[in-house]
Scaffold this motif. Sequence first.
Motif, PDB file in Angstrom:
ATOM      1  N   MET A   1     -25.688 -29.913 -12.946  1.00  0.00           N
ATOM      2  CA  MET A   1     -25.546 -30.139 -11.515  1.00  0.00           C
ATOM      3  C   MET A   1     -25.986 -31.542 -11.115  1.00  0.00           C
ATOM      4  SD  MET A   1     -24.514 -27.637  -9.592  1.00  0.00           S
ATOM      5  CE  MET A   1     -24.525 -25.941  -9.247  1.00  0.00           C
ATOM      6  N   ARG A   2     -26.693 -32.195 -11.937  1.00  0.00           N
ATOM      7  CA  ARG A   2     -27.220 -33.513 -11.604  1.00  0.00           C
ATOM      8  C   ARG A   2     -26.107 -34.549 -11.431  1.00  0.00           C
ATOM      9  NH1 ARG A   2     -32.439 -35.947 -14.504  1.00  0.00           N
ATOM     10  NH2 ARG A   2     -33.371 -36.359 -12.500  1.00  0.00           N
ATOM     11  N   TRP A   3     -25.031 -34.428 -12.215  1.00  0.00           N
ATOM     12  CA  TRP A   3     -23.955 -35.414 -12.117  1.00  0.00           C
ATOM     13  C   TRP A   3     -23.226 -35.317 -10.792  1.00  0.00           C
ATOM     14  CZ3 TRP A   3     -18.756 -33.950 -12.058  1.00  0.00           C
ATOM     15  CH2 TRP A   3     -18.504 -32.620 -12.352  1.00  0.00           C
ATOM     16  N   TRP A   4     -23.270 -34.159 -10.119  1.00  0.00           N
ATOM     17  CA  TRP A   4     -22.676 -34.029  -8.789  1.00  0.00           C
ATOM     18  C   TRP A   4     -23.410 -34.907  -7.786  1.00  0.00           C
ATOM     19  CZ3 TRP A   4     -18.143 -32.134  -7.774  1.00  0.00           C
ATOM     20  CH2 TRP A   4     -17.597 -31.169  -8.594  1.00  0.00           C
ATOM     21  N   LYS A   5     -24.719 -34.989  -7.944  1.00  0.00           N
ATOM     22  CA  LYS A   5     -25.516 -35.840  -7.050  1.00  0.00           C
ATOM     23  C   LYS A   5     -25.146 -37.304  -7.248  1.00  0.00           C
ATOM     24  CE  LYS A   5     -29.524 -32.817  -6.768  1.00  0.00           C
ATOM     25  NZ  LYS A   5     -30.949 -32.676  -7.042  1.00  0.00           N
ATOM     26  N   VAL A   6     -25.008 -37.711  -8.485  1.00  0.00           N
ATOM     27  CA  VAL A   6     -24.637 -39.092  -8.791  1.00  0.00           C
ATOM     28  C   VAL A   6     -23.248 -39.395  -8.245  1.00  0.00           C
ATOM     29  CG1 VAL A   6     -24.154 -40.725 -10.647  1.00  0.00           C
ATOM     30  CG2 VAL A   6     -26.116 -39.182 -10.824  1.00  0.00           C
ATOM     31  N   GLY A   8     -21.767 -37.932  -5.718  1.00  0.00           N
ATOM     32  CA  GLY A   8     -21.871 -37.973  -4.264  1.00  0.00           C
ATOM     33  C   GLY A   8     -22.473 -39.278  -3.770  1.00  0.00           C
ATOM     34  N   LEU A   9     -23.514 -39.747  -4.439  1.00  0.00           N
ATOM     35  CA  LEU A   9     -24.129 -41.020  -4.053  1.00  0.00           C
ATOM     36  C   LEU A   9     -23.162 -42.189  -4.275  1.00  0.00           C
ATOM     37  CD1 LEU A   9     -27.772 -40.569  -5.362  1.00  0.00           C
ATOM     38  CD2 LEU A   9     -26.999 -40.656  -2.986  1.00  0.00           C
TER      39      LEU A   9
END
Length: 58
Positions: A1-6, A8-9
């Motif tokens: 799920m961490r790559w979704w944050k990247v 999005g940013l």
Amino acid sequence: MRWWKVLGLAGAAGVAATGVVIVRSERKRRAYTPDQVRDRLHARLAEQSGASEPRADV
């Protein structure tokens, strides 16, 4: 799920950068006085008129 944050940013940064480019071009465009705009249009018309001969068959 961490790559979704990247992702999005990165998308938010891209939108912000696009906004900056648009604002800069708008400021540059609005900085002209009406006389400057008229002079530039006349110069562009003169360049195009001198570059091509008018066609007689039109």
